[in-house]
Design a protein around this motif. Structure first.
Motif, PDB file in Angstrom:
ATOM      1  N   TYR A 170      -3.097  -8.470  13.237  1.00 40.02           N
ATOM      2  CA  TYR A 170      -3.207  -7.060  12.618  1.00 40.02           C
ATOM      3  C   TYR A 170      -1.856  -6.670  12.403  1.00 40.02           C
ATOM      4  O   TYR A 170      -0.799  -6.943  12.827  1.00 40.02           O
ATOM      5  N   SER A 171      -1.706  -5.729  11.225  1.00 36.86           N
ATOM      6  CA  SER A 171      -0.651  -5.047  10.935  1.00 36.86           C
ATOM      7  C   SER A 171      -0.276  -3.700  11.878  1.00 36.86           C
ATOM      8  O   SER A 171      -1.044  -3.201  12.465  1.00 36.86           O
ATOM      9  N   HIS A 172       0.936  -3.606  12.307  1.00 39.70           N
ATOM     10  CA  HIS A 172       1.457  -2.660  13.236  1.00 39.70           C
ATOM     11  C   HIS A 172       2.233  -1.818  12.682  1.00 39.70           C
ATOM     12  O   HIS A 172       3.260  -1.018  13.340  1.00 39.70           O
ATOM     13  N   LEU A 173       2.337  -1.611  11.184  1.00 40.60           N
ATOM     14  CA  LEU A 173       3.033  -0.839  10.477  1.00 40.60           C
ATOM     15  C   LEU A 173       2.891   0.715  10.991  1.00 40.60           C
ATOM     16  O   LEU A 173       3.955   1.387  11.275  1.00 40.60           O
ATOM     17  N   VAL A 174       1.921   1.272  11.172  1.00 39.56           N
ATOM     18  CA  VAL A 174       1.552   2.712  11.606  1.00 39.56           C
ATOM     19  C   VAL A 174       1.838   2.696  13.168  1.00 39.56           C
ATOM     20  O   VAL A 174       2.316   3.593  13.600  1.00 39.56           O
ATOM     21  N   GLN A 175       1.617   1.630  14.000  1.00 42.93           N
ATOM     22  CA  GLN A 175       1.861   1.823  15.313  1.00 42.93           C
ATOM     23  C   GLN A 175       3.161   1.919  15.749  1.00 42.93           C
ATOM     24  O   GLN A 175       3.840   2.611  16.777  1.00 42.93           O
ATOM     25  N   GLU A 176       4.084   1.280  14.758  1.00 44.15           N
ATOM     26  CA  GLU A 176       5.738   1.290  15.160  1.00 44.15           C
ATOM     27  C   GLU A 176       6.178   2.684  15.038  1.00 44.15           C
ATOM     28  O   GLU A 176       7.301   3.016  15.672  1.00 44.15           O
ATOM     29  N   PHE A 177       5.477   3.583  14.198  1.00 49.68           N
ATOM     30  CA  PHE A 177       5.624   5.098  14.074  1.00 49.68           C
ATOM     31  C   PHE A 177       7.141   5.164  13.338  1.00 49.68           C
ATOM     32  O   PHE A 177       7.156   4.816  12.140  1.00 49.68           O
ATOM     33  N   THR A 178       8.214   5.518  14.048  1.00 49.70           N
ATOM     34  CA  THR A 178       9.549   5.692  13.394  1.00 49.70           C
ATOM     35  C   THR A 178      10.235   4.573  12.852  1.00 49.70           C
ATOM     36  O   THR A 178      10.732   4.408  11.974  1.00 49.70           O
ATOM     37  N   LYS A 179       9.883   3.419  13.409  1.00 48.40           N
ATOM     38  CA  LYS A 179      10.308   2.200  13.067  1.00 48.40           C
ATOM     39  C   LYS A 179       9.387   1.323  12.009  1.00 48.40           C
ATOM     40  O   LYS A 179       9.829   0.479  11.541  1.00 48.40           O
ATOM     41  N   ILE A 181       6.257   3.087   9.274  1.00 51.08           N
ATOM     42  CA  ILE A 181       5.818   3.441   8.114  1.00 51.08           C
ATOM     43  C   ILE A 181       6.920   4.514   7.606  1.00 51.08           C
ATOM     44  O   ILE A 181       7.264   4.692   6.520  1.00 51.08           O
ATOM     45  N   GLN A 182       7.374   5.192   8.560  1.00 48.11           N
ATOM     46  CA  GLN A 182       8.347   6.248   7.957  1.00 48.11           C
ATOM     47  C   GLN A 182       9.659   5.764   7.663  1.00 48.11           C
ATOM     48  O   GLN A 182      10.330   6.186   6.963  1.00 48.11           O
ATOM     49  N   THR A 183      10.204   4.711   8.273  1.00 52.10           N
ATOM     50  CA  THR A 183      11.546   4.081   7.905  1.00 52.10           C
ATOM     51  C   THR A 183      11.105   3.578   6.597  1.00 52.10           C
ATOM     52  O   THR A 183      12.060   3.449   5.749  1.00 52.10           O
ATOM     53  N   LEU A 184      10.017   2.924   6.512  1.00 53.47           N
ATOM     54  CA  LEU A 184       9.580   2.330   5.141  1.00 53.47           C
ATOM     55  C   LEU A 184       9.619   3.275   4.034  1.00 53.47           C
ATOM     56  O   LEU A 184      10.388   3.017   2.700  1.00 53.47           O
ATOM     57  N   ILE A 225      -2.724   9.233   5.778  1.00 54.33           N
ATOM     58  CA  ILE A 225      -1.524   8.635   6.929  1.00 54.33           C
ATOM     59  C   ILE A 225      -0.329   8.820   5.876  1.00 54.33           C
ATOM     60  O   ILE A 225       0.729   9.284   6.321  1.00 54.33           O
ATOM     61  N   THR A 226      -0.393   8.478   4.705  1.00 50.04           N
ATOM     62  CA  THR A 226       0.882   8.408   3.540  1.00 50.04           C
ATOM     63  C   THR A 226       1.195  10.011   3.586  1.00 50.04           C
ATOM     64  O   THR A 226       2.483  10.291   3.718  1.00 50.04           O
ATOM     65  N   VAL A 227       0.403  10.842   3.322  1.00 53.59           N
ATOM     66  CA  VAL A 227       0.752  12.282   3.387  1.00 53.59           C
ATOM     67  C   VAL A 227       1.323  12.852   4.434  1.00 53.59           C
ATOM     68  O   VAL A 227       2.390  13.536   4.404  1.00 53.59           O
ATOM     69  N   GLU A 228       0.928  12.575   5.576  1.00 55.00           N
ATOM     70  CA  GLU A 228       1.343  12.947   6.922  1.00 55.00           C
ATOM     71  C   GLU A 228       2.832  12.396   7.032  1.00 55.00           C
ATOM     72  O   GLU A 228       3.579  13.230   7.485  1.00 55.00           O
ATOM     73  N   SER A 229       2.715  11.259   7.055  1.00 54.82           N
ATOM     74  CA  SER A 229       4.224  10.490   7.254  1.00 54.82           C
ATOM     75  C   SER A 229       5.323  11.108   6.141  1.00 54.82           C
ATOM     76  O   SER A 229       6.495  11.492   6.663  1.00 54.82           O
ATOM     77  N   LEU A 230       4.999  11.432   4.861  1.00 56.75           N
ATOM     78  CA  LEU A 230       5.950  11.966   4.117  1.00 56.75           C
ATOM     79  C   LEU A 230       6.359  13.663   4.515  1.00 56.75           C
ATOM     80  O   LEU A 230       7.395  13.830   4.326  1.00 56.75           O
ATOM     81  N   ARG A 231       5.354  14.196   5.063  1.00 60.52           N
ATOM     82  CA  ARG A 231       5.415  15.504   5.470  1.00 60.52           C
ATOM     83  C   ARG A 231       6.377  15.492   6.778  1.00 60.52           C
ATOM     84  O   ARG A 231       7.153  16.497   6.753  1.00 60.52           O
TER      85      ARG A 231
END
Length: 486
Positions: A170-179, A181-184, A225-231
């Motif tokens: 499974y993808s851990h893109l969201v679980q990694e948090f600052t490292k 989806i936000q870094t992406l 999730i996309t909107v929250e991360s950009l915010r």
């Protein structure tokens, strides 16, 4: 009662009693000593040479028998030498952590797992297969054995471990948090791959996480999730949002990276620490201490190693406090005696930031390493594994490069303005600096000139940075990120 499960190269699983399974010993201890004795002596000699004459007493006694250990407490050079000796057949038995079994290419005839656990976590089938897959490697051996030692209470779990299917990926893109989806997102905007909300959302739909969104997302949608991360990035001052009304009903949201965001992006700084780093550098600009290199070392001590540090303040007390206060030496033996005789060490209720204290302690380790340049002596002085000390040094060197790129905005301004050496900065007129460098206050200009003059007073061998880097460094006046706060 302990049992083992014996698995051959063809993955045949056979339960046996531990007391019934005794491997055949073909050589006596004396014969083991003679087996490739010259090569073993060379291994010991090489270990000693690479450690400035020091040699681990355990390895000194076990290597003649063809036995060695391998874990993160060894330096990278020691680990590499032992791996080569094992691959060449000079060493016949390796005791190691699960990290080695899963990460380094070392084929073996027999793999023995002392328990079906990694720390307190039960083994997963993916990791178990990776570890036992070293036994009987195709093209190297025709047969191999893996032995798993377990207790009766773990029998059912082990049967499921051996016979069950592999775990899903499974993808851990969201679980990694600052490292993750936000870094992406910061990279997407910084590289101008996607700058609008719709483009970023479309990009996310094409990722592995986007493909698995129906499985992974239960409470929130991918859009949310996309909107929250950009915010989050906008609130942190890393991105700036522009709203464009394309029509009466349609609104388009575009993002561009701020100076703080660009500094974090170029310096590859973990977003969890970018604001802390900016704050520390800003404080350093206000009062940088240049009587020694310690303050500079503290500013380049990596944040991510702080949580792994457990300071021993008695070591700090004996090595730093008492030598500087001769009148306290008379109390040294008394204090040490009382500390040893007491049932438990005295605890002090002090309201201090633990992370700052731990980072300060790591800075003492790095500062000592800078003066002594010997990992063994520093390791013994601070009672730390030499592998940990080496990892700290490597991490600090990498983080120093990140900090340099983080500060590059101001550094590049100074360099382009003609201040390309420490002498140029030391002889600069603060008023001229103000007119030459954008967004530079009078106080900051004076601090830059003062810091350059202080650095000139240091002995040449201690000014280990190149002149052009010192000119760039300004120093730590990374006010290039300040406008992002406005």
């Amino acid at each position: 009662m302990l049992k083992t499960y014996k698995s051959s190269f063809k993955q045949n699983i056979t339960p046996v009693n531990l007391d019934q399974y005794v491997p055949k010993v073909y050589l006596s201890p004396r014969e083991y000593l003679k087996h490739r004795e010259k090569e073993k002596c060379e291994v010991l000699k090489d270990l000693k040479n690479m450690s400035s004459g020091n040699l681990c007493p355990v390895l000194k006694h076990t290597i003649p028998f063809g036995v060695a250990y391998h874990h993160s407490g060894l330096t990278s050079d020691e680990r590499k030498l032992l791996e080569e000796a094992y691959s060449a057949g000079v060493l016949c038995l390796f005791t190691c952590t699960s990290t080695l079994a899963a990460g380094v290419n070392l084929p073996a005839r027999r793999v023995i797992l002392r328990a079906p656990y990694v720390a307190k976590e039960f083994l997963k089938r993916n990791r178990y297969k990776q570890m036992i897959g070293r036994a009987g490697r195709a093209g190297i051996d025709t047969v191999g054995e893996s032995i798993l030692i377990l207790q009766e209470k773990d029998k059912q779990q082990v049967l499921e471990l051996i016979t069950g299917p592999l775990e899903n990926c499974y993808s851990h893109l969201v679980q990694e948090f600052t490292k993750g989806i936000q870094t992406l997102f910061l990279s997407l905007v910084g590289l101008k791959i996607a700058t609008s909300l719709s483009d970023i959302y479309q990009f996310m739909n094409g990722t592995f996480f986007g493909v698995q969104q129906k499985i992974l997302l239960k409470e929130k949608s991918l859009w949310e999730i996309t909107v929250e991360s950009l915010r989050y990035l906008t609130d942190k001052g890393l991105l700036q949002k522009n709203t464009i009304h394309t029509s009466e009903e349609e609104v388009q949201c575009n993002f561009h990276i701020t100076k703080l965001g660009r500094a974090s992006f170029k310096g590859t700084i973990d977003l969890a620490y970018c604001n802390i780093l900016y704050r520390d550098l800003k404080k350093g600009l206000e009062g940088l201490v240049l009587e020694s290199l310690f303050h500079l070392i503290y500013l380049t001590t990596p944040y991510d190693l702080v949580s792994q540090c457990e300071p021993n303040w008695m070591i700090y007390f004996w090595n730093y406090i008492l030598p500087c206060n001769n009148y306290l030496n008379a109390f040294r033996k008394v204090i040490q005696y009382q500390h040893e005789e007491s049932a438990a060490p005295t605890s002090f209720d002090m309201k201090v930031d633990k992370d700052i204290v731990n980072r300060l302690y790591l800075s003492f380790v790095l500062y000592t390493l800078l003066k002594e340049t010997n990992i063994w002596s520093v390791s013994e002085k601070f009672n730390m594994p030499r592998g940990y000390v080496q990892n700290l040094l490597t991490g600090a060197a990498s983080f120093s490069s990140c900090v340099l790129h983080f500060c590059e905005g101001r550094a590049r301004q100074l360099y382009n303005a003609g201040y390309r050496s420490l002498t140029h900065l030391a002889n600069a007129n603060p008023e001229v600096l103000i007119g030459t460098i954008d967004h530079l206050s009078r106080r900051q200009a004076k601090q830059i000139v003062s810091s350059a003059k202080d650095l000139q007073l240091l002995p040449k061998e201690r000014v280990f940075l190149q002149p052009n880097i010192l000119a760039k460094a300004g120093r730590f006046g990374s006010r290039a990120v300040k406008d992002s706060r406005r």
